[in-house]
Write an enzyme that holds these catalytic residues in place. Structure first.
Site: not given
Length: 803
Positions: A394, A469, A493
């Protein structure tokens, strides 16, 4: 929305490829004391793979690029005379260039690989063409360019060919040209004004179809055209659906026979360089240099009569780490081939087709890193179960050599000075860093939207939300764009994106894994974890990265709680005799949708069938307890950001600040509000100490409450759904009220371990996941329970958006 974000995706990928590059093209040395100047991803370059000049003897004026034409079986054109650029050609610093972003034209994916041996005066092209059509395609490829510049150096003339004449035809295996400075009747005798060159076309007949004018339309305009320097060798072949066909060509270059090229002590005699390049071409026809090509690549070559290994049928689609590792161990494939497969799929599905936008930046050295790891394997060195396995992070997790933007335009130029702890651990284990995944900005969000790379599409329906996210990581893994990816979690997330993508993940006990080198959001809550197609892969990752890290004081005692391999503790019968508490108050979210609650009844029966005892748990004041425990430690966000931005900085080195990020005007509104809150004045002295003490007390009280529930009813774990509704559409964007309904507080606020695993499909179409929450430091036990459930149900099935 699609058109708006498309250029941003290209920008983000290029950011990784052009870091700290200043030349217009990349030069690599050649044996003649000159160089090859390659049109790669350098600034102002064409990224075509063509040779700009070939050195100070100027044998070329842009040669080696491709044009493409594609027809259906009925001869209707799919692609007409397209000049190909945008390959993402990245130099490994040792004479090789690899396509990081293969080009899709029509339904043909084109990739290039260039090899320029420093001890030779020739360069090799390996050009592959993969059909993604559902029927055969007839492909015409023109390879060539300009071997001079009209009268500058002399009009180009054919000196000889493999057939011994000065005519180029489809039977030729090589052609030598010179720049006829003196307009001699026999070009073979020279002199060549600028350097001569030979073009080696292959030894197999029937593939070279014609020669055309590369300046115009080489598929219809005959050679020579206005300027005979522009030569286009046209190859023709058929490609079956999902088949890959490759062409191997060579370019040989010589020095000027009229002037002394830079580095040359003398001027070569007239005709000598023409003879020399011709001799090299003849030798290459007899013995083509195929060094460094994998067995799979050799099996794809169609224009040479060389031994072709039986083509491998191995595919990365839906493969786990163990399955890829097994194929690597048995020699069925190589890490280099695996990386190339993922890069092809990224071109096909992430930047085209469903345009998932899961990947934000690609590692320009991914192919060369894979090649080096293959060499280690061949030498008998195997670092870990991740040796040669492509992974992604990420884009709020630092990976050395790649940007960390946090998805924000305010940080597009941010390059970390050090690997994050997670990246360092995986790098030591021999994983290939494929790239960085898209995310909610900074990551403040729950929908998968960043200002750098746009909106991420759900793996099972790109028009819907991925949750956030860590949506990019989840989608990339679920659609087989990478093997395993890392995400982060402050609340929801990891679990929500994993649930929406039918994946497994873990939010570890607070302190088991380090957050060093990760952008902070809420320092107490923040966690890092893997997303994978199987629980076993999650355990394999923990074996690689869990443990104490001096940079993250919370991990100080981690070593005392790791008693062995997390993977070794997996047991398909772990649910037998286990006591699982059903937390029904978490079965329905704020939208009131009850589909998940009904599906949880089926999950309960599956767990019971696996041998577990179910215990109903009811907590009347659960929401009130949560409200009392939520919040952020005073001053912690600002301090954590300052530590992150200065990590690895040398004394006196410029360090960007939160104030500068806020003042940039490039933050999304929700990001700006978060930073404003972080910069707001905090109490001082005794007031600050009391506020911090109160914060930790409420957190510990909330944690002890859940532990008490488990102690009271002798529970191994609490069970609840990870996502509480179908995924929403993208339309609400960053300003949407609320968030994707899910469960997260039980782990995020308490620091207790939570493992999420696929639990089925809502309406048979949309994935949902279930989460198991345990006592502190029972991560291995939670993994074992989740593994047992996974093995009993096998709920995961791959999305059809990226077959």
């Amino acid at each position: 929305m699609c058109a708006r974000w498309r250029p941003l995706i290209s920008l983000s990928l290029i950011l990784a490829l052009t870091a700290i590059r200043t030349r217009a093209v990349t030069r690599v040395n050649s044996a003649d004391g000159q160089f090859w100047d390659i049109q790669d991803t350098s600034p102002w370059s064409q990224d075509s793979g063509g040779i700009a000049t070939g050195g100070r003897a100027y044998p070329f004026n842009g040669f080696g690029y491709l044009k493409l034409q594609v027809q259906r079986p009925d001869r209707t054109l799919v692609v007409r005379n397209q000049y190909l650029t945008g390959f993402g050609l990245a130099s490994d610093g040792a004479g090789r260039f690899d396509s990081i972003t293969p080009v899709l034209r029509g339904d043909i994916l084109v990739a290039r690989a260039i090899f320029a041996p420093p001890d030779a005066d020739y360069l090799r092209y390996f050009d592959s063409f993969t059909s993604v059509a559902d029927q055969d395609r007839l492909v015409d490829v023109a390879w060539g360019g300009a071997t001079g510049a009209y009268e500058d150096g002399g009009i180009v003339a054919v000196a000889t060919s493999s057939s011994g004449d000065r005519l180029i035809d489809a039977t030729d295996t090589f052609v030598t040209v010179m720049q006829n400075a003196k307009r001699v009747a026999d070009p073979m005798k020279g002199p060549s004004g600028h350097g001569p060159s030979s073009h080696v076309l292959g030894s197999r007949s029937g593939v070279l179809a014609s020669v055309g004018d590369m300046y115009g339309d080489p598929f219809s305009d005959p050679y020579p055209g206005f300027d005979p320097a522009h030569i286009g060798y046209v190859f023709r072949f058929s490609v079956r659906p999902r088949q890959t066909v490759a062409l191997v060509t060579f370019v040989v270059k010589g020095l000027s026979e009229v002037y002394g090229s830079r580095g040359a002590a003398t001027i070569p005699p007239a005709g000598s360089e023409i003879v020399r390049v011709t001799a090299i071409a003849r030798k290459l026809v007899a013995e083509p240099d195929l060094r460094g090509l994998t067995a799979r690549q050799r099996s794809e070559i169609v224009n040479w009569n060389v031994p072709r290994p039986f083509p491998s049928t191995f595919s990365v689609i839906e493969k786990t780490t163990d399955e890829i590792q097994d194929a690597l161990t048995r020699g069925i494939t190589t890490s280099e081939d695996v990386v190339r497969d993922y890069l092809l799929r990224l071109s096909l599905y992430d930047r085209s087709g469903p345009t998932l936008r899961a990947m934000l930046a690609l590692n320009p050295r991914a192919v060369s890193e894979a090649r080096a790891l293959d060499a280690e394997r061949a030498a008998g060195r195997l670092r870990s179960p991740f040796h040669g396995i492509p992974i992604a992070f990420k884009d709020n997790i630092d990976v050395l050599g790649l940007p960390t933007t946090g998805g924000s335009l305010a940080l597009v130029d941010h390059r970390p000075r050090l690997d994050s702890r997670m990246a360092a651990g995986m790098r030591r284990g021999g994983a290939v860093m494929l790239g960085k995944t898209n995310l909610d900005e900074f990551p403040f969000g729950d929908f998968g939207i960043s200002s750098v790379a746009g909106t991420i599409g759900n793996a099972y329906d790109p028009s819907l939300s991925t949750a956030g996210s860590s949506g990019g990581s989840a989608v990339a893994v679920s659609t087989s764009l990478v093997t395993v990816a890392f995400g982060t979690d402050t609340c929801n997330s990891l679990s929500n994106p994993a649930a929406f993508a039918s994946l497994a993940t873990i939010r570890t006990t607070r302190g088991l894994t380090s957050r060093a080198g990760v952008m902070p959001l809420n320092p107490y809550n923040d966690a890092v974890g893997p997303l994978a197609k199987s629980v076993r892969e999650v355990a394999l990752v923990l074996d690689q990265v869990a443990g104490a890290d001096p940079e993250d004081p919370v991990t100080e005692g981690a070593g005392g709680h790791i008693t062995g391999s997390f993977t070794a503790g997996l047991d398909p019968s772990a649910l037998k005799g286990a006591r699982i508490g059903l937390l029904r108050q978490r079965f329905v979210g704020f939208t009131g949708e009850r589909e998940i609650a009904e599906m949880m009844d089926a999950v309960a029966k599956e767990i019971q069938a696996a041998g577990a005892t179910l215990v109903e748990i009811n907590v009347p004041d659960l929401d009130a307890r949560y409200r009392a425990a939520r919040g952020v430690e005073p001053g912690a966000v600002k301090a954590a950001w300052n530590a992150y931005l200065s990590r690895g900085a040398k004394a006196g080195e410029k360090v960007i600040t939160l104030e500068e990020l806020l003042a940039s005007g490039k933050l999304a509104p929700v990001s700006a509000r978060r930073f404003e809150t972080a910069l707001a004045p905090t109490p001082a002295g005794d007031a600050l100490r009391e506020a911090i003490r109160a914060f930790y007390t409420t957190r510990e009280t909330f944690r002890d409450f859940f532990v008490g529930l488990m102690e009271r009813d002798r529970l191994d774990a609490l069970l609840y759904p990870a996502n509480l509704a179908r995924p929403h559409t993208h339309e609400g964007g960053l300003e949407r009220y609320g968030g994707e309904p899910g469960t997260c507080e039980e782990s995020a606020i308490t620091g207790l371990p939570q493992v999420t695993v696929p639990g089925g499909f809502i309406g048979g179409r949309y994935p949902f996941g279930v989460s198991l929450l345990g006592r502190p430091w029972t991560d291995a036990r939670m993994l074992a329970l989740a593994y047992a459930y996974e093995q009993a149900t096998h709920h995961r099935r791959p999305p059809q958006t990226a077959k």
